[in-house]
Scaffold this active site. Structure first.
Site, mmCIF file in Angstrom:
data_model
loop_
_atom_site.group_PDB
_atom_site.id
_atom_site.type_symbol
_atom_site.label_atom_id
_atom_site.label_comp_id
_atom_site.label_asym_id
_atom_site.label_seq_id
_atom_site.Cartn_x
_atom_site.Cartn_y
_atom_site.Cartn_z
ATOM 1 N N ASP A 161 0.801 -1.214 0.000
ATOM 2 C CA ASP A 161 0.000 0.000 0.000
ATOM 3 C C ASP A 161 0.839 1.271 0.000
ATOM 4 O O ASP A 161 2.058 1.228 0.209
ATOM 5 C CB ASP A 161 -0.964 -0.002 1.197
ATOM 6 C CG ASP A 161 -0.326 -0.562 2.467
ATOM 7 O OD1 ASP A 161 0.910 -0.538 2.564
ATOM 8 O OD2 ASP A 161 -1.070 -1.030 3.336
ATOM 9 N N ASN A 182 -7.817 -3.511 14.263
ATOM 10 C CA ASN A 182 -9.206 -3.803 13.851
ATOM 11 C C ASN A 182 -9.257 -4.974 12.860
ATOM 12 O O ASN A 182 -10.288 -5.247 12.270
ATOM 13 C CB ASN A 182 -9.846 -2.553 13.229
ATOM 14 C CG ASN A 182 -9.102 -2.084 11.981
ATOM 15 O OD1 ASN A 182 -8.151 -2.726 11.541
ATOM 16 N ND2 ASN A 182 -9.530 -0.974 11.411
ATOM 17 N N HIS A 229 -7.402 -5.248 10.090
ATOM 18 C CA HIS A 229 -7.101 -4.945 8.682
ATOM 19 C C HIS A 229 -5.806 -5.612 8.238
ATOM 20 O O HIS A 229 -4.900 -5.840 9.026
ATOM 21 C CB HIS A 229 -7.111 -3.435 8.390
ATOM 22 C CG HIS A 229 -5.953 -2.654 8.927
ATOM 23 N ND1 HIS A 229 -6.091 -1.426 9.535
ATOM 24 C CD2 HIS A 229 -4.618 -2.896 8.923
ATOM 25 C CE1 HIS A 229 -4.905 -0.960 9.873
ATOM 26 N NE2 HIS A 229 -3.998 -1.842 9.506
ATOM 27 N N GLU A 251 -9.892 -2.239 5.378
ATOM 28 C CA GLU A 251 -10.553 -2.042 6.663
ATOM 29 C C GLU A 251 -11.746 -2.995 6.789
ATOM 30 O O GLU A 251 -12.213 -3.551 5.788
ATOM 31 C CB GLU A 251 -11.022 -0.587 6.767
ATOM 32 C CG GLU A 251 -9.912 0.449 6.627
ATOM 33 C CD GLU A 251 -9.004 0.567 7.863
ATOM 34 O OE1 GLU A 251 -8.922 -0.387 8.659
ATOM 35 O OE2 GLU A 251 -8.375 1.631 8.008
HETATM 36 C C1 F6R Z 1 1.444 -1.847 6.160
HETATM 37 C C2 F6R Z 1 0.073 -2.330 6.213
HETATM 38 C C3 F6R Z 1 -0.712 -2.415 7.482
HETATM 39 C C4 F6R Z 1 0.113 -2.785 8.718
HETATM 40 C C5 F6R Z 1 -0.781 -2.803 9.950
HETATM 41 C C6 F6R Z 1 0.002 -3.104 11.218
HETATM 42 O O1 F6R Z 1 1.931 -1.864 4.838
HETATM 43 O O2 F6R Z 1 -0.443 -2.641 5.197
HETATM 44 O O3 F6R Z 1 -1.751 -3.355 7.319
HETATM 45 O O4 F6R Z 1 0.714 -4.024 8.526
HETATM 46 O O5 F6R Z 1 -1.414 -1.571 10.105
HETATM 47 O O6 F6R Z 1 0.870 -2.041 11.472
HETATM 48 P P1 F6R Z 1 1.993 -2.123 12.591
HETATM 49 O O7 F6R Z 1 2.993 -3.122 12.134
HETATM 50 O O8 F6R Z 1 2.587 -0.733 12.638
HETATM 51 O O9 F6R Z 1 1.312 -2.511 13.858
#
Ligand code: F6R
Length: 242
Positions: free
Chosen positions: A67, A136, A138, A143
């Site tokens: 992303d 959550n 994701h 989401e």
């Molecule tokens: C990052 C991504 C997100 C993260 C998720 C967890 O490219 O796509 O899905 O993997 O938000 O983030 P952290 O590792 O910061 O807890």
């Protein structure tokens, strides 16, 4: 789903890096799906250090990031382009043309999403997709409520995600409201998936993922329908399981 228990973050990073390095060294051509965020940073540090010590080559590796924020230029300090360069790409010999990250500045974002999805397919598909998980549930920026049939698309970020990511910005207002993300179906096309979960913050969502039903309300739950998923989680993230 195979669950590997790690003692702590250090142990988790080593286990994940080992799995990735086995592919990097063992396959003539490899396509990796990569994630940003806090979780994989230690994994990238190990890959960088290993390449420095052993001269491991990434010439045969192609990457696709999950992303990118909409509206941040690639050289913005908080863009995922900058993140990936600073944490990994600047320190390994991967050819720049093999690196793919969605263009959040594209004039026509719908077109950019189609182009990105096509490029993944043209590369032969992702061999190993690295994932973190949001509190959550994701994955990527998909989401809760995102269709399991979604391919690369533009998303409006949930407030909880913007708040979680505001730790990387100077204020919440600076966190972009939109992002381009690979979809759930894009992720599910990967041949193999490695999900990492670290810390107490992830304990509840990991419990829901492992014991709960498969539902679009918990995007990561789709992984239960994939035939080759490994989860590596540390003791804190696993603390709600027993
Ligand atoms: C990052 C991504 C997100 C993260 C998720 C967890 O490219 O796509 O899905 O993997 O938000 O983030 P952290 O590792 O910061 O807890």
């Amino acid at each position: 789903m195979q669950l590997i228990k790690a003692k702590d973050y250090h142990d988790l990073c080593h286990k994940a890096a080992e799995l990735i390095l086995r592919k990097v060294k063992g396959q003539k051509k490899l396509t990796l799906g990569l994630a940003t965020g806090g979780t994989p940073q230690g994994v990238y540090r190990i890959l960088v250090e290993e390449a420095r010590q052993n001269g491991t080559t990434y010439q045969h590796v192609t990457t696709f990031n999950l992303d990118e924020y909409v509206g941040l230029p690639p050289d913005h300090p908080q863009s995922y382009h900058t993140y990936m360069n600073k944490k990994l790409f600047d320190f390994i010999d991967i050819p720049p043309q093999n690196v793919h990250i969605p263009d959040g500045m594209a004039e026509n974002l719908e077109e950019e999403c189609r182009r990105y999805e096509q490029m993944i397919d043209q590369s032969g598909g992702i061999d190993l997709q690295l994932l973190g998980i949001g509190i959550n549930g994701h994955i990527g920026f998909n989401e809760p409520g995102t269709s399991f049939h979604s391919f690369t698309h533009v998303v409006k970020l949930e407030e909880s995600t913007r708040i979680a990511n505001s730790r990387f910005f100077s204020s919440l207002e600076e966190v972009p409201a939109f992002a381009v993300t690979m979809g759930i179906a894009s992720i599910m096309k990967s041949k193999e998936i490695l999900l990492l979960a670290v810390g107490k913050r992830k304990a509840e969502v990991l419990q829901r993922l492992i014991y709960g039903e498969v539902t679009e309300e918990l995007p990561a739950s789709v992984l239960k329908m994939h035939q080759h998923v490994t989860i590596i989680a540390d003791e804190e993230a696993l603390s709600s399981l027993s």
